[in-house]
Design an enzyme around this catalytic site. Structure first.
Site, PDB file in Angstrom:
ATOM      1  N   LYS A  13     100.952  24.526 -74.254  1.00 31.53           N
ATOM      2  CA  LYS A  13      99.501  24.659 -73.434  1.00 31.53           C
ATOM      3  C   LYS A  13      98.712  22.644 -73.146  1.00 31.53           C
ATOM      4  CE  LYS A  13      98.629  27.005 -70.129  1.00 31.53           C
ATOM      5  NZ  LYS A  13      98.921  27.875 -69.083  1.00 31.53           N
TER       6      LYS A  13
HETATM    7  N1  GLU Z   1     100.603  27.107 -65.634  1.00 30.73           N
HETATM    8  C1  GLU Z   1     101.739  28.270 -65.803  1.00 30.73           C
HETATM    9  C2  GLU Z   1     101.386  29.411 -66.282  1.00 30.73           C
HETATM   10  O1  GLU Z   1     100.723  29.708 -67.099  1.00 30.73           O
HETATM   11  C3  GLU Z   1     103.222  27.649 -65.425  1.00 30.73           C
HETATM   12  C4  GLU Z   1     103.726  26.932 -66.588  1.00 30.73           C
HETATM   13  C5  GLU Z   1     105.049  26.629 -66.348  1.00 30.73           C
HETATM   14  O2  GLU Z   1     105.565  26.621 -65.875  1.00 30.73           O
HETATM   15  O3  GLU Z   1     105.746  25.805 -67.278  1.00 30.73           O
HETATM   16  O4  GLU Z   1     102.875  29.985 -67.182  1.00 30.73           O
END
Ligand code: GLU
Length: 424
Positions: free
Chosen positions: A114
């Site tokens: 993240k």
């Molecule tokens: N930000 C989204 C989540 O929290 C998508 C993450 C992604 O597609 O890599 O799942």
């Protein structure tokens, strides 16, 4: 001035402490040994960058950003990038850990990562956001890559943000690298169906939960906290199936309409005015009142720790489908378990986004693009299979769906760590 959020003492645990508490509950049930518990309970890499951005005024401001890899045993780190004033390393670590479990519970070959930048994107111009994004992408470029770490949109980031990141890294490398981010616009290697994928996953898991409880969607009242990408698409798709969306909110207000809201008209109103507030035919309520409205399906689709030991006893719904990451605290979870309210946990309910991100990455690598129906059918099959496996685990271990989802996910990652062995 460097924008850094000071962690204030509060009754709630920090977000990472909360993620750890959830993990520990599953680790206890699985009887994980201390070594594995340490490996899976900590983040592999935590990278913090402080970088300058030229503002439109000509001033220079230093921003702080992070990119964290929680675990990459099952594949490259995968996870979004968030722009928000409250971004902290602690929050990014929790979100990275949840990504590991999300990819494992849906059985897609990624680990968890993240990123986030502490900033207030709502007060920044497009030019400032572009310069912030390109500089942040450059700063985290030692970590990101098609086979190492693939960012995606999250709170306050979107396809345009991903396009800037993809372009920045492609300029550095001297060739176009579409697989380095997902959630891109279609014109540069995005996939059909990605924009609505998280909301579609919310709808699909709500459908499975309702089926299990014998609850009909016809006229079922839906309340949505947060009318961003996830909240809107979840609400729209549920409405298409006969549900009645009676309330919605965003950072600027909350509204209620007993007869139901037209989700598309509400989006148009928000796009024009900047908020759901003031939507014709609706009454203004507070966000606290919204969460306590009697309904059949409550979709928290905003931020973490919205539903706590404080308001959980007053929540009046049958199913909670977590569009957001981490909206429910462990204290609230225990209250819902006692009250027989089904919580479809974030790592399952909002996994549709990362599942379709995986499809996008596969298409980018193969330079072979799918029809929208193929994307949606595959998504449905992953989501229903994952839901069934989690439900079966909850019945086998007599536990709530969150712990069950973690049991499935943690066991998969633990098995991968065990079979790969500890290097050297
Ligand atoms: N930000 C989204 C989540 O929290 C998508 C993450 C992604 O597609 O890599 O799942």
């Amino acid at each position: 001035m460097i924008q850094q959020k000071v962690q204030v003492a509060s009754e709630e645990p920090t977000v990472f402490a909360m993620a750890t508490q959830q993990f520990n509950a599953a680790a206890d049930k699985l009887g994980l040994n201390d070594g594995l518990r340490d490996v899976l309970g900590s983040c592999k890499r935590e990278f913090t960058v402080n970088f300058p951005v030229k503002l439109d005024s000509g001033d220079i401001q230093v921003f702080t950003g992070h990119r964290v890899h929680h675990n990459v045993t099952r594949g490259p780190a995968k996870g979004g990038i968030r722009y928000h004033p409250n971004v902290t390393l602690d929050e990014v670590k929790a979100l990275a850990m949840w990504m590991t479990w999300k990819c494992a519970v849906t059985n897609i070959p990624f680990g968890g990562g993240k990123g986030g930048v502490t900033c207030n994107p709502k007060s920044m111009s497009q030019g400032e956001l572009e310069r912030l994004t390109r500089r942040y992408a450059t700063e985290i470029s030692p970590l990101i890559g098609t086979v190492s770490d693939i960012p995606a949109p999250d709170v306050n980031t979107n396809g345009q943000t991903m396009a800037w990141i993809m372009d920045t890294i492609s300029m550095h490398r001297g060739y176009t690298e579409p697989g380095i981010v997902t959630g891109k616009p279609i014109s540069i290697g995005g996939t059909l169906g990605r924009t609505e994928a998280t909301g579609r996953g919310v709808m699909l898991t709500a459908q499975e939960a309702a089926k299990h409880l014998g609850l009909s969607f016809e006229g079922a009242r839906v309340v949505v906290q947060g009318y961003g990408n996830v909240g809107y698409w979840g609400a729209y798709l549920l409405q298409q199936l006969g549900c009645k969306v009676i309330a919605a909110s965003d950072t600027r207000g909350a509204i209620y309409a007993e007869q139901g809201l037209d989700t598309e008209e509400l989006l148009a109103h928000k796009t024009d005015s900047g908020s759901v507030a003031g939507f014709p035919g609706s009454d203004s309520i507070t966000d606290a009142e919204l969460l306590e409205l009697p309904c059949e399906i409550l979709v928290p689709a905003a931020l973490e720790q919205q539903i706590t030991g404080e308001n959980a006893p007053k929540i009046n719904t049958k199913i909670i489908v977590e569009g957001a990451n981490g909206p429910t605290t462990p204290e609230a979870d225990a209250i819902f378990y006692d009250r027989d309210i089904m919580v479809v946990p974030d790592i399952l309910a909002n996994a549709g986004g990362v599942v379709v991100s995986y499809f996008e990455w596969v298409q980018d690598i193969q330079r072979l693009f799918w029809e929208k129906d193929d994307v949606n059918e595959r998504l449905e099959s992953v989501m229903t299979r994952s839901f069934d496996q989690v439900l079966a685990a909850s019945q086998e271990h007599k536990t709530d769906l969150r712990t069950a989802a973690l049991l499935v996910a943690v066991e998969r990652v633990a098995d991968a760590v065990k079979i790969r062995g500890i290097y050297p």
